[in-house]
Write a protein that holds these residues in place. Structure first.
Motif, PDB file in Angstrom:
ATOM      1  N   THR B 226       2.679  -4.442   2.403  1.00 18.61           N
ATOM      2  CA  THR B 226       1.502  -5.314   2.316  1.00 18.61           C
ATOM      3  C   THR B 226       0.316  -4.433   1.901  1.00 18.61           C
ATOM      4  N   LEU B 227      -0.705  -5.081   1.387  1.00 21.14           N
ATOM      5  CA  LEU B 227      -1.885  -4.305   0.999  1.00 21.14           C
ATOM      6  C   LEU B 227      -2.521  -3.632   2.214  1.00 21.14           C
ATOM      7  N   SER B 228      -2.428  -4.319   3.342  1.00 16.94           N
ATOM      8  CA  SER B 228      -2.971  -3.762   4.562  1.00 16.94           C
ATOM      9  C   SER B 228      -2.244  -2.476   4.941  1.00 16.94           C
ATOM     10  N   ARG B 229      -0.918  -2.516   4.817  1.00 17.08           N
ATOM     11  CA  ARG B 229      -0.119  -1.330   5.116  1.00 17.08           C
ATOM     12  C   ARG B 229      -0.435  -0.212   4.116  1.00 17.08           C
ATOM     13  N   LEU B 230      -0.547  -0.612   2.847  1.00 18.65           N
ATOM     14  CA  LEU B 230      -0.864   0.372   1.805  1.00 18.65           C
ATOM     15  C   LEU B 230      -2.191   1.068   2.109  1.00 18.65           C
ATOM     16  N   LEU B 231      -3.163   0.262   2.494  1.00 15.50           N
ATOM     17  CA  LEU B 231      -4.476   0.836   2.822  1.00 15.50           C
ATOM     18  C   LEU B 231      -4.348   1.846   3.959  1.00 15.50           C
ATOM     19  N   LYS B 232      -3.574   1.442   4.965  1.00 19.47           N
ATOM     20  CA  LYS B 232      -3.456   2.300   6.138  1.00 19.47           C
ATOM     21  C   LYS B 232      -2.663   3.577   5.856  1.00 19.47           C
ATOM     22  N   CYS B 233      -1.878   3.535   4.792  1.00 23.88           N
ATOM     23  CA  CYS B 233      -1.154   4.745   4.393  1.00 23.88           C
ATOM     24  C   CYS B 233      -2.055   5.721   3.641  1.00 23.88           C
TER      25      CYS B 233
END
Lengths: 330, 396
Positions: B226-233
Motif C-alpha cells: 500500500t502507499l502507506s506501507r511504502l511511505l513507512k518504508c
C-alpha cells in the motif's frame, strides 16, 4: 555363448554330485509331493538348515516341475507353516544355485521370488477389510497399501484436518485485516514463518547511501522488511530441515513426513509456495513448526522419487508383518 | 622448467608491443553522429517529427542541445572510449561520448526495443544494451546533486511559491507514487511483485516541489504494497517522524494557530502532522471543501510530475520485459535525474510529450484510514486559515 554352454554342463554335473553326496535319488522322476509331505523323513533334519534345503531344492528342480505346482500341494498340507518354511528355504537355495551359473533355473527364480512376495493373499484381505475407512486409499496403491492404510493414513488425515482448520483461520484473519497493516515492532524471526521472502534493491534518496538491498517478507497483505545483512534464523533452520538426511532421527522424521506429503502431492503441487506459507505458519508450537517445515519442503524436491521409495520400503515392511502374523498360526 | 620461464618472459615482452601498436592506427571517433542520425530518422514514417532540427533534437532526446552537452560533460569521464576496449560501431569506429549518450537517451525516451534503437544509430542491440547501462551507472553517480532535499533557503523559496500558487502556508511539496509495470517469469518468486491489479510492478514514490522537480524519491519496493506501507518504508518517513525533516519554522496566526511545515498527499496516505490528506466526509462544509479544492490542486503537481516523467521517458510507461530487478531501480532513478536536469537546465517540459490521463492508469486509489490526532488538528487549522483568507480576499 561360451559361458552358457559351460554353465549348463557344470550345472547338471554339480546337481548329480550334490544329490549323490546327500543320498538323494538322482533320477528324473522324483516324487516331490511325497517328499514335501514328509520332510522329516529325509536324512537331514529341518534344523540342519544348510543341508536339508539343498536337497529339497535339488529334487524340485531336477524334475522340471513348474514352481506353481508346488502351491496346491502346499495348501493341501495340514501343517501349512512348515511347508512355507520349506519353500522359503528352498527358494534361497535356488537363488544360490542360480548364482552359481545354472542357466536352466534362471527362469524359475523370479517366479519363485514373486511367489514369496505374494504369498497368502488371504492375510492381506483380512487386514484391509479390518481397516474399512481407508479402502479408497488402498485401492489406489494396490497391495502395498496395507501398511500405509494402517499406520500412516490416519496420521495424514488428522494432519490434513489440522492444516485445513489453521489455513481457514488464517484466511479469516487476513480477510478481517485492514489493508494498511501497521508496522509491528520487530519480533523474533520465528514470526516470519510462512512469509515469502524477496530480496529487493531499493533506492532512497533520503538515505546517505542511496542504493541498498533489503529483504521483504510477504504474506498476502502483510509486509515485513528486514535488513539483508541480518540473515534470519528462520531461513537457516529451513535449510537445516531440508538437509536432515544425514541424521538418523531426522531421517526418520523426514521419511514419515515424506509419506504424508507424498500422498498430498496433488494438492501441494498446485501452489506449493502458498501451501507452504499457509501450512508452516499455523504451528504455534515451535516443534511442530520444525517438523512441518521439513515435511513441506521435501515434497517439492521429491515429487517423483519418494513414491517408489515408499512402495519399496512398505513392501519390505509388509513381508516382515506377514512373518509375524504367520508365527501365531503355527 | 627453464624454457617455460623464457617463454613467459617473451609473452610479457610482446604485450606492450600490441598496446603500443594501437595508437599508430587510431580509429576516428564518430563525431558527426547527429547529422547521420537526423538524416536517417527525420523522415521516419509514422512519427510526427518536427521539421526544425532543434525541435527534432528535443523530440528524439527530450533535451535541448545545451542540456545534452551538459549531460555529456557529466558522464564523459565514465563513457569515453579508450582504445583498445572502447565501444565501436558497425563501421569499426569508436563511439563518441555524444553518440553513447544519444543512444542511451533515445532508449530511455522512446522505450523502443534495443534492436530498433540500435538500427536508428547503426549499432547492434548489444551495443545499445551496454551503452545504456554504462550511461545509467555513470549518471546515477554523477548527477546526484540534481536530486536532493533542499536546504533551508531553498525550502523557504518553495514554501513561498506554494503559498503564492495555491495559498497553502508552509507547504513544502506534494507526494505521490506510481507503478512501473514489468513482466516477470511465472515462478513463485515473482509473486511478491504482484500488485492489486495483478500486474508485476515496482513502486516509485516522489515528493516534488512547485516546479514538479523531484526532491525525494524512493523506488525498488514491490508494487503490491500500500502507499502507506511504502511511505513507512522510506527514510523520508523516518526523518520526519524523528523531527529531522520538515522541521522548519512554524507559522503562527493571530488566533494562536500554528502551522508547521508539511507536504500534501492523496487519500492513500495516512493523515500525519507533516502530511496532510483531503477530508473524506460526504457532506463537506465550505471550509472543508475549500481546503480540499486547494489541496487537490497542489497535490496534482505530483501527479503531473509523474505524467511528465513517464511521458518523457517512455521506458517507464511501457511494460518492461523481465527487467533485472536490481537494475530497474537505477533506470527509474536516472529518469528522475534526467527529469530534474531538464528543469535545472531551464528546458521546458514539453506538454505534448506528457502522458494524458492518469500516470497510474488502471490503478484505483486506495484509502488509508490512519488518522493522527495531531495531523487532524493541523489539517483543521490549515482549513480554517484557508477559509479565513478566502473570506478576507477581495472578490475578483
Amino acid at each position: 555363448m561360451l559361458c552358457s554352454i559351460s554353465t549348463g554342463k557344470s550345472g547338471s554335473n554339480w546337481l548329480e554330485r550334490l544329490r549323490s553326496n546327500k543320498g538323494f535319488p538322482s533320477g528324473d522322476n522324483l516324487d516331490l509331493g511325497n517328499f514335501l509331505s514328509n520332510p522329516n523323513s529325509s536324512d537331514s533334519p529341518i534344523t540342519n538348515a544348510s543341508d536339508s534345503p539343498n536337497s529339497n531344492a535339488d529334487t524340485a528342480q531336477s524334475n522340471d516341475i513348474p514352481v506353481e505346482n508346488l502351491k496346491p500341494v502346499a495348501r493341501e498340507r495340514p501343517s501349512e507353516t512348515g511347508d512355507k518354511e520349506w519353500l522359503g528355504i528352498m527358494s534361497n537355495v535356488l537363488s544360490e544355485l542360480f548364482n552359481m551359473g545354472d542357466r536352466s533355473q534362471s527362469s524359475r527364480f523370479p517366479a519363485k521370488k514373486s511367489s514369496r512376495k505374494q504369498r497368502n493373499p488371504k492375510i492381506c484381505i483380512t487386514q484391509s477389510s479390518s481397516n474399512g475407512v481407508n479402502m479408497a486409499e488402498e485401492e489406489r496403491s494396490s497391495s502395498d497399501c496395507v501398511r500405509r492404510g494402517e499406520n500412516i493414513l490416519p496420521v495424514k488425515s488428522t494432519l490434513n484436518l489440522g492444516e485445513k482448520r489453521k489455513e481457514a483461520k488464517e484466511e479469516s484473519d487476513n480477510n478481517g485485516e485492514a489493508r494498511d497493516v501497521e508496522e509491528e515492532p520487530e519480533k523474533g524471526e520465528s514470526e516470519l514463518v510462512g512469509f515469502s521472502k524477496s530480496e529487493v534493491t531499493v533506492i532512497d534518496t533520503s538515505c546517505g547511501v542511496w542504493k541498498f538491498d533489503k529483504l521483504v517478507f510477504r504474506r498476502k497483505n502483510i509486509w515485513k522488511v528486514r535488513d539483508k545483512k541480518g540473515k534470519s534464523r528462520n531461513f537457516g533452520r529451513k535449510r537445516k530441515g531440508s538437509t536432515c538426511d544425514g541424521n538418523a532421527d531426522g531421517n526418520a522424521v523426514c521419511n514419515k513426513k515424506q509419506k504424508i506429503a507424498s500422498s498430498e502431492l496433488s494438492t501441494l503441487n498446485d501452489a506449493s509456495g502458498r501451501e507452504y506459507a499457509s501450512i508452516s505458519t499455523h504451528g504455534s508450537n515451535p516443534e511442530d513448526d520444525k517438523s512441518e517445515q521439513v515435511c513441506i519442503e521435501r515434497p517439492s524436491d521429491l515429487n517423483q522419487v519418494p513414491r517408489k521409495r515408499l512402495s519399496r520400503k512398505s513392501r519390505k515392511r509388509r513381508s516382515s508383518v506377514i512373518l509375524i502374523k504367520a508365527i501365531p498360526t503355527s | 622448467m627453464a624454457p617455460v620461464k623464457k617463454l613467459k618472459k617473451k609473452k610479457k615482452l610482446k604485450k606492450p608491443k600490441s598496446i603500443s601498436a594501437v595508437p599508430t592506427e587510431p580509429r576516428p571517433i564518430e563525431s558527426d553522429w547527429w547529422d547521420s542520425f537526423w538524416h536517417k530518422n527525420s523522415t521516419t514514417p509514422g512519427l510526427s517529427i518536427p521539421l526544425n532540427e532543434e525541435e527534432g533534437f528535443k523530440y528524439f532526446f527530450r533535451v535541448s542541445k545545451n542540456t545534452f552537452n551538459y549531460i555529456c560533460s557529466l558522464v564523459r569521464e565514465d563513457l569515453i572510449s579508450r582504445p583498445p576496449s572502447g565501444l565501436i560501431n558497425i563501421e569499426g569506429r569508436l563511439l563518441s561520448v555524444e553518440k553513447q549518450v544519444a543512444i542511451a537517451l533515445r532508449r530511455l525516451a522512446s522505450g523502443d526495443s534495443q534492436v530498433s534503437v540500435g538500427a536508428a544509430f547503426g549499432v547492434g542491440q548489444s551495443t545499445v544494451s551496454q551503452v545504456t547501462w554504462r550511461f545509467i551507472e555513470a549518471l546515477e553517480e554523477r548527477a546526484k546533486h540534481h536530486l536532493k532535499w533542499p536546504g533551508s533557503s531553498r525550502m523557504e523559496e518553495i514554501k513561498l511559491k506554494f503559498e503564492e500558487l495555491f495559498g497553502l502556508p508552509n507547504c513544502c511539496g506534494a507526494i505521490d507514487a506510481t507503478h512501473i509495470i514489468m513482466t516477470l517469469p511465472a515462478v513463485q518468486t515473482s509473486d511478491d511483485w504482484c500488485d492489486q491489479e495483478n500486474n508485476y510492478s515496482m513502486f516509485l514514490q516522489g515528493i516534488v516541489d512547485h516546479e514538479m522537480r523531484f526532491l525525494d524519491i524512493v523506488t525498488g519496493w514491490p508494487g503490491g504494497m500500500t502507499l502507506s506501507r511504502l511511505l513507512k518504508c522510506s527514510e523520508f518517513f523516518r526523518l520526519c517522524e524523528a523531527g529531522e525533516r520538515l522541521n522548519g519554522n512554524t507559522i503562527t496566526f493571530s488566533e494562536g494557530v500554528e502551522i508547521r511545515e508539511f507536504i500534501v498527499g492523496g487519500v492513500a496516505y495516512p493523515l500525519l502532522p507533516w502530511l496532510l490528506t483531503p477530508f473524506e466526509t460526504n457532506e463537506l462544509s465550505t471550509t472543508l471543501s475549500t481546503f480540499n479544492s486547494i489541496h487537490n490542486t497542489a497535490r496534482f503537481l505530483a501527479s503531473r510530475s509523474f505524467l511528465h516523467l513517464k511521458g518523457n521517458w517512455r521506458i517507464l510507461n511501457k511494460v518492461m520485459w523481465r527487467p533485472d530487478r536490481r537494475k530497474l531501480p537505477s533506470i527509474i532513478l536516472v529518469c528522475c535525474l534526467l527529469h530534474n536536469i531538464i528543469l535545472d537546465c531551464g528546458d521546458q517540459l514539453h506538454p505534448d510529450v506528457a502522458l494524458s490521463g492518469h500516470h497510474d492508469c488502471g490503478y484505483k486509489e486506495q484509502c488509508c484510514k490512519q488518522v493522527d490526532p495531531v495531523g487532524k488538528n493541523m489539517r483543521e487549522n490549515v482549513a480554517k486559515y484557508l477559509q479565513h483568507r478566502k473570506e478576507e480576499a477581495p472578490p475578483k
